[in-house]
Scaffold this active site. Structure first.
Site, mmCIF file in Angstrom:
data_model
loop_
_atom_site.group_PDB
_atom_site.id
_atom_site.type_symbol
_atom_site.label_atom_id
_atom_site.label_comp_id
_atom_site.label_asym_id
_atom_site.label_seq_id
_atom_site.Cartn_x
_atom_site.Cartn_y
_atom_site.Cartn_z
ATOM 1 N N ASP A 32 0.825 -1.222 0.000
ATOM 2 C CA ASP A 32 0.000 0.000 0.000
ATOM 3 C C ASP A 32 0.857 1.269 0.000
ATOM 4 O O ASP A 32 0.659 2.160 0.846
ATOM 5 C CB ASP A 32 -0.912 0.031 1.233
ATOM 6 C CG ASP A 32 -1.674 -1.264 1.461
ATOM 7 O OD1 ASP A 32 -2.108 -1.869 0.478
ATOM 8 O OD2 ASP A 32 -1.836 -1.659 2.642
ATOM 9 N N GLU A 240 -11.614 0.104 -2.744
ATOM 10 C CA GLU A 240 -10.743 0.653 -1.690
ATOM 11 C C GLU A 240 -9.560 1.372 -2.357
ATOM 12 O O GLU A 240 -9.524 1.508 -3.570
ATOM 13 C CB GLU A 240 -10.225 -0.462 -0.769
ATOM 14 C CG GLU A 240 -9.352 -1.498 -1.468
ATOM 15 C CD GLU A 240 -8.991 -2.692 -0.587
ATOM 16 O OE1 GLU A 240 -9.416 -2.781 0.576
ATOM 17 O OE2 GLU A 240 -8.270 -3.581 -1.093
HETATM 18 O O1 FUB Z 1 -3.095 -3.549 3.676
HETATM 19 C C1 FUB Z 1 -4.378 -3.811 4.188
HETATM 20 C C2 FUB Z 1 -5.422 -3.498 3.199
HETATM 21 O O2 FUB Z 1 -5.241 -4.284 2.029
HETATM 22 C C3 FUB Z 1 -5.413 -2.087 2.677
HETATM 23 O O3 FUB Z 1 -5.901 -1.148 3.580
HETATM 24 C C4 FUB Z 1 -6.182 -2.275 1.451
HETATM 25 O O4 FUB Z 1 -6.163 -1.193 0.562
HETATM 26 C C5 FUB Z 1 -5.564 -3.522 0.878
HETATM 27 O O5 FUB Z 1 -4.374 -3.237 0.174
#
Ligand code: FUB
Length: 339
Positions: A32, A240
């Protein structure tokens, strides 16, 4: 096609296909990546993946992260420095578990680290921590940002000097529990195929950078006819990993489609949208999640992203970078992370 970086290294690790880029660090797992240029140096604010020993499920319980490490480098392709623990979950008084994708911003001599973590009642909130150094260590505020919820904050500085936080993530990110008026329902269900997909959120930040100046608003991502996507359009709808950048005076909102694994983008003329869907920034990578940032460095544009080259496991990722190119009409050339 994307320009390969570090192409002299042909390592594949656990990957099925040969990658265009190599992991930026190999001694820890990172994911991320939110990249910024501060004082002429590149800083990357990633999640710090580790083996929490929790069984994989649809809520992402296996992403049991407990701290953040910040990475920096003087230039793309240069030596990468890991600055050690920048913030530990034990130093966040309200935190319960799961430190997910963070971001950072700078204003008037202070650096702000924004991070999602579940509170002690297992509800995701967004916290803020401050430092005089972009690499930390950061000191967390005693409470989460009032009115914040869900995951994946991305903070954008607009041309007039205002800051906006984009955020949200469905499934394990809990965005489906929050309706358009920011009310919470622990039992709320995901949308069905024929319903409008859940929309990402934005809130302007107050001058203190530690609070929202307004209640979070929904962001519309629309097709060429001005229509928002249905849940059935899961290769286009928001899941997301919000990111905002500006290119030639336009606002580019990019995001992950989660269960269909694309990074897509949409263009608008205001930080609040609406954003018109334009296409794919990054095709699916190996590993379930796809999460990125887009940043200009010395006149070139880069995509920071991750895959699972080092581990072959979805929850043990490694951050990478590739050059990103635009077409003359401002559209982005889709990147394939593998040859
Ligand atoms: O790294 C945990 C979660 O997985 C993140 O917050 C999301 O965007 C996904 O990458």
């Amino acid at each position: 096609s994307a320009t390969a970086l570090f192409s002299s290294a042909q390592e594949k690790g656990t990957l099925k296909k040969r990658p265009i880029s190599q992991p930026l660090v190999k001694h820890i797992f990172t994911a991320d990546p939110s990249a910024h240029v501060f004082n002429g140096k590149i800083y990357i604010y990633p999640s710090h993946d580790f083996e929490a020993g929790i069984k994989e499920d649809d809520l992402g319980s296996h992403f049991g992260m407990r701290d953040y490490h910040i990475l920096s480098m003087d230039s793309i392709g240069g030596k990468v420095t890991d600055h050690g623990v920048a913030l530990d979950i034990k130093d966040v008084p309200w935190a319960g578990r799961q430190m997910w994708a963070p971001d950072a911003a700078y204003k008037n001599g202070t650096y702000y680290l924004y991070f999602p973590v579940k509170d002690k009642s297992d509800v995701f909130r967004i916290g803020v921590a401050t430092s005089k150094n972009p690499a930390g260590p950061f000191k967390a505020e005693k409470e989460p940002i009032k009115g914040s919820y869900s995951i994946d904050p991305a903070v954008f500085k607009d041309k007039d000097g205002s800051y906006y936080m984009y955020f949200g993530g469905i499934w394990g990110g809990q965005l489906q529990r929050w309706d358009n008026n920011n009310k919470y329902d622990a039992n709320a269900k995901l949308r069905t195929a024929k319903e409008e997909a859940i929309l990402p959120r934005v809130a302007k930040l107050s001058a203190d950078m530690k609070s929202f100046a307004e209640a979070p608003r929904t962001i519309k991502i629309v097709d060429a006819n001005g229509k928002t996507f249905l849940e059935a359009n899961n290769d286009k709808r928001f899941f997301e990993a919000s990111w905002m950048h500006m290119y030639k005076g336009k606002y580019y909102f990019s995001y992950s489609t989660g269960d269909s694994h694309f990074i897509n983008y949409a263009i608008g003329t205001s930080p609040y949208g609406p954003f018109v869907y334009k296409g794919v920034v990054l095709n699916p990578v190996e590993g379930w999640t796809n999460h990125h940032s887009i940043v200009e460095i010395k006149g070139k544009w880069y995509l920071f992203y991750h895959d699972v080259q080092l581990s072959g496991k979805t929850h043990l990722r490694n951050v990478k970078v590739a050059e990103l190119k635009y077409n003359a009409d401002g559209t982005i050339q889709t990147i394939n992370a593998y040859y």
